[in-house]
Write an enzyme that holds these catalytic residues in place. Structure first.
Site, mmCIF file in Angstrom:
data_model
loop_
_atom_site.group_PDB
_atom_site.id
_atom_site.type_symbol
_atom_site.label_atom_id
_atom_site.label_comp_id
_atom_site.label_asym_id
_atom_site.label_seq_id
_atom_site.Cartn_x
_atom_site.Cartn_y
_atom_site.Cartn_z
ATOM 1 N N ARG A 71 -33.028 1.461 51.677
ATOM 2 C CA ARG A 71 -32.845 2.128 50.420
ATOM 3 C C ARG A 71 -31.383 2.276 50.159
ATOM 4 O O ARG A 71 -31.070 2.525 48.970
ATOM 5 C CB ARG A 71 -33.733 3.492 50.509
ATOM 6 C CG ARG A 71 -35.038 3.251 50.241
ATOM 7 C CD ARG A 71 -35.858 4.471 49.848
ATOM 8 N NE ARG A 71 -35.083 5.158 48.573
ATOM 9 C CZ ARG A 71 -35.475 5.106 47.430
ATOM 10 N NH1 ARG A 71 -36.237 3.986 46.992
ATOM 11 N NH2 ARG A 71 -34.848 5.436 46.391
ATOM 12 N N PHE A 99 -29.027 14.201 50.245
ATOM 13 C CA PHE A 99 -30.488 13.589 50.427
ATOM 14 C C PHE A 99 -30.408 11.863 50.456
ATOM 15 O O PHE A 99 -30.581 11.603 51.476
ATOM 16 C CB PHE A 99 -31.371 13.898 49.359
ATOM 17 C CG PHE A 99 -31.710 15.359 49.222
ATOM 18 C CD1 PHE A 99 -33.117 15.810 50.083
ATOM 19 C CD2 PHE A 99 -30.926 16.232 48.774
ATOM 20 C CE1 PHE A 99 -33.390 17.090 50.151
ATOM 21 C CE2 PHE A 99 -31.342 17.715 48.868
ATOM 22 C CZ PHE A 99 -32.507 18.164 49.427
ATOM 23 N N GLU A 100 -29.887 11.447 49.478
ATOM 24 C CA GLU A 100 -29.877 10.048 49.597
ATOM 25 C C GLU A 100 -28.451 9.385 48.919
ATOM 26 O O GLU A 100 -28.395 9.217 47.708
ATOM 27 C CB GLU A 100 -31.122 9.446 48.776
ATOM 28 C CG GLU A 100 -31.332 7.871 49.033
ATOM 29 C CD GLU A 100 -32.464 7.259 48.396
ATOM 30 O OE1 GLU A 100 -33.556 6.762 49.444
ATOM 31 O OE2 GLU A 100 -32.857 7.658 47.282
ATOM 32 N N GLN A 101 -27.605 9.188 49.914
ATOM 33 C CA GLN A 101 -26.077 8.840 49.581
ATOM 34 C C GLN A 101 -25.791 7.510 50.019
ATOM 35 O O GLN A 101 -26.254 7.367 51.383
ATOM 36 C CB GLN A 101 -25.258 10.006 50.111
ATOM 37 C CG GLN A 101 -23.908 9.712 49.638
ATOM 38 C CD GLN A 101 -22.897 10.749 50.054
ATOM 39 O OE1 GLN A 101 -21.731 10.619 50.057
ATOM 40 N NE2 GLN A 101 -23.358 11.982 50.751
#
Length: 542
Positions: free
Chosen positions: A353, A376-378
């Site tokens: 991702r 979280f999502e970096q």
């Protein structure tokens, strides 16, 4: 000679192990994924990064873990059949509010065990052990029984938060801890007792701990007992290694140690240390790993060779054949389907991702995700800074449509400390480069340089770091002169010591590449290559 640190750059909390003629050291990775770094050597002089064992979501998922949380203090052991790796996943630490009040005393530490027949895996699914504290260590007794030791965390007001070292038996058959936990060592008045390791020698159980905190007051404490349950008597010098009373020592912050014996029986102590910037007192490379020989005295206690308890910048190596490794290449070309081993990303066990090495062959494609510094999502892929002076370069193909999309070259410590040269777009400047800095020691938490318009097409980005001085540049084509931004930035903020009070700062400076799309459309940036080159000091970039 052993030249310290043997593992330069952010490599703290070493756990050292010898299996036959092979030596291994495991170090903490905190919020960086995959989890735990394992290094290999056959001579105690030359080391290479061999593997990172925690690679799967069922082993480690750090999304939401705060800065300097995640994987703490691994312990690597071998029982003659299996490698055992113990680690902590810290989910909460530091200044947090609960109902409007400070919750800094409430912390979550979850301890796990994975095993493998071979050091490079595959490693098993994790076995949950406990959550009573951090720095867990597994001890294999001569009678075949196994014990877990860890520091005990006490959140109650008016108590010693570092409440001692607890021992509990581990049953491999039941795959869990059994019996009651026992507090076997309260620590010394120096306090902050942590990082326990147990050893057995000549009928004694030896307990090694770290005390004084992982900063300038750090020390290695030793105690021993005829019974594993104690009571434990202190070493006559109390602290067997420390630079806390020697501010002139080249290796500071010495502590959190582990012991191994060479083939000839010589004991070697692996420990963490820090090298401050000259005249600034900040350790931009974080806590590094050092190693030196020790000696067992006639009284059965462990001492440094000189008996002064000092860490050594250079130390005698064992009489083993040198086994060197090829140096890491300067350039990562992104031509393979896997990342070079020096590169890591943050928190997420789902790298697909965040990036791809196959969607555009020969490039590392970063998908624009959350803001730089997100827990979280970096999309940020980077490597450790391992020298005071280096140059890093990259070439990025990125066509942002608006100001919420950015990609570029970043010098990063955590969400509150970074310098980011990025390409973005806005209505006034069109496509441009500029620097965003997160400043932990300034009234202004973030700062931006003026945008500099750049034409369409791939852009080369560059950073030069010389001790505390940091400069950025850009150009469009190879061979063209670099366009240096006029600003000089403070590289020393990328350190443990530059921080607001109460926040954990246990990692080190990284340099790498990043991409954000705060509109949620995952606009990608394609990086053709990434260079990292260590070099001598120079006053001005070229």
């Amino acid at each position: 000679m052993i030249r310290n640190p043997i593992l330069p750059g952010f490599n703290p909390d070493p756990s050292i192990l010898r299996v036959g003629d092979d030596y291994y050291i495991a170090t903490s990775t905190f919020e960086w994924f995959p989890g735990v770094q394992i290094y290999h050597s056959r001579d105690l002089v030359n080391w290479r990064l061999l593997t990172r064992p925690l690679t799967r979501p069922d082993q480690l998922d750090m999304r939401g873990d705060g800065d300097s949380c995640g994987v703490w203090a691994p312990c690597l052991t071998h029982d003659g059949t299996l490698f055992h790796l113990i680690y902590t996943d810290v989910k909460r630490y530091g200044r947090t509010t609960v109902g409007g009040a400070s919750g800094a005393s409430l912390r979550d530490f979850h301890n796990y065990l994975v095993t493998a027949e071979s050091i490079d895996g595959p490693w098993s699914d994790p076995i949950y052990l406990n959550s009573s504290g951090f720095d867990p260590s597994l001890f294999h007794d001569e009678d075949g029984r196994k014990y877990l030791v860890n520091m005990l965390w006490d959140h109650r007001p008016g108590r010693n938060r570092f409440a001692g070292i607890v021992l509990q038996e581990y049953s491999p058959e039941q795959r869990r801890l059994v019996g009651e936990r026992r507090n076997i060592f309260p620590g010394t008045p120096l306090g902050l007792t942590e990082a326990p390791h147990l050893y057995q020698r000549d009928g004694w159980y030896y307990l090694l701990t770290a005390e004084g905190g992982t900063g300038w007051n750090h020390a290695v404490t030793m105690a021993r007992s005829r019974s594993i349950d104690g009571p434990y008597e202190l070493h006559p010098d109390r602290y067997i290694l420390s630079s806390r009373t020697r501010p002139d020592a080249p290796l500071q912050r010495a502590g959190h140690a582990d012991l191994v014996h060479a083939q000839d029986g010589t004991p070697y102590l692996a420990y963490l240390c820090g090298r401050p910037l000259p005249n600034r007192g900040r350790c931009v490379m974080g806590r590094e790993t050092a190693l030196q020989p020790m000696r067992w005295g006639e009284d059965g206690w462990l001492y440094t060779l000189a008996g002064d308890g000092m860490p050594l910048a250079e130390a005698p190596a064992p009489a083993l054949a040198l086994a060197s490794f090829d140096p890491a290449p300067i350039r990562a070309d992104f031509d393979d389907a896997t990342l070079p081993i020096d590169l890591q990303w943050l928190r997420s066990p789902f790298p697909e991702r965040l990036f791809s090495l196959t969607e555009r062959p020969g490039h590392l494609r970063l998908f624009g995700r959350e803001t730089i510094g997100s827990s979280f999502e970096q999309s940020l892929v980077a490597r450790r800074q391992q020298a005071f002076c280096y140059t890093a370069r990259t070439m990025v193909d990125f066509d942002p449509q608006h100001f919420q999309q950015a990609a570029g070259l970043v010098c990063y410590y955590n969400a509150t400390k970074f310098h980011y040269l990025h390409i973005s777009h806005d209505e006034e400047a069109g496509r441009h480069v500029r620097v965003m800095s997160a400043l932990p020691d300034s009234p202004q938490a973030d700062a931006f340089t003026a945008p500099v318009p750049v034409p369409a097409g791939p852009v080369q980005l560059r950073v030069d770091v010389d001790y505390e001085r940091l400069r950025f540049a850009w150009r469009m084509t190879e061979g063209e002169a670099w366009n240096w931004l006029p600003e000089q930035f403070d590289a020393s903020i990328l350190s443990d010591e530059a921080s607001a009070p109460g926040l954990p700062n246990f990692t080190g400076a990284f340099v790498g590449i990043a991409c954000q799309d705060m509109a949620g459309t995952a606009r990608p940036a394609d990086f053709d290559w990434f260079d990292y080159e260590e070099r001598p000091y120079r006053a001005q970039p070229v």
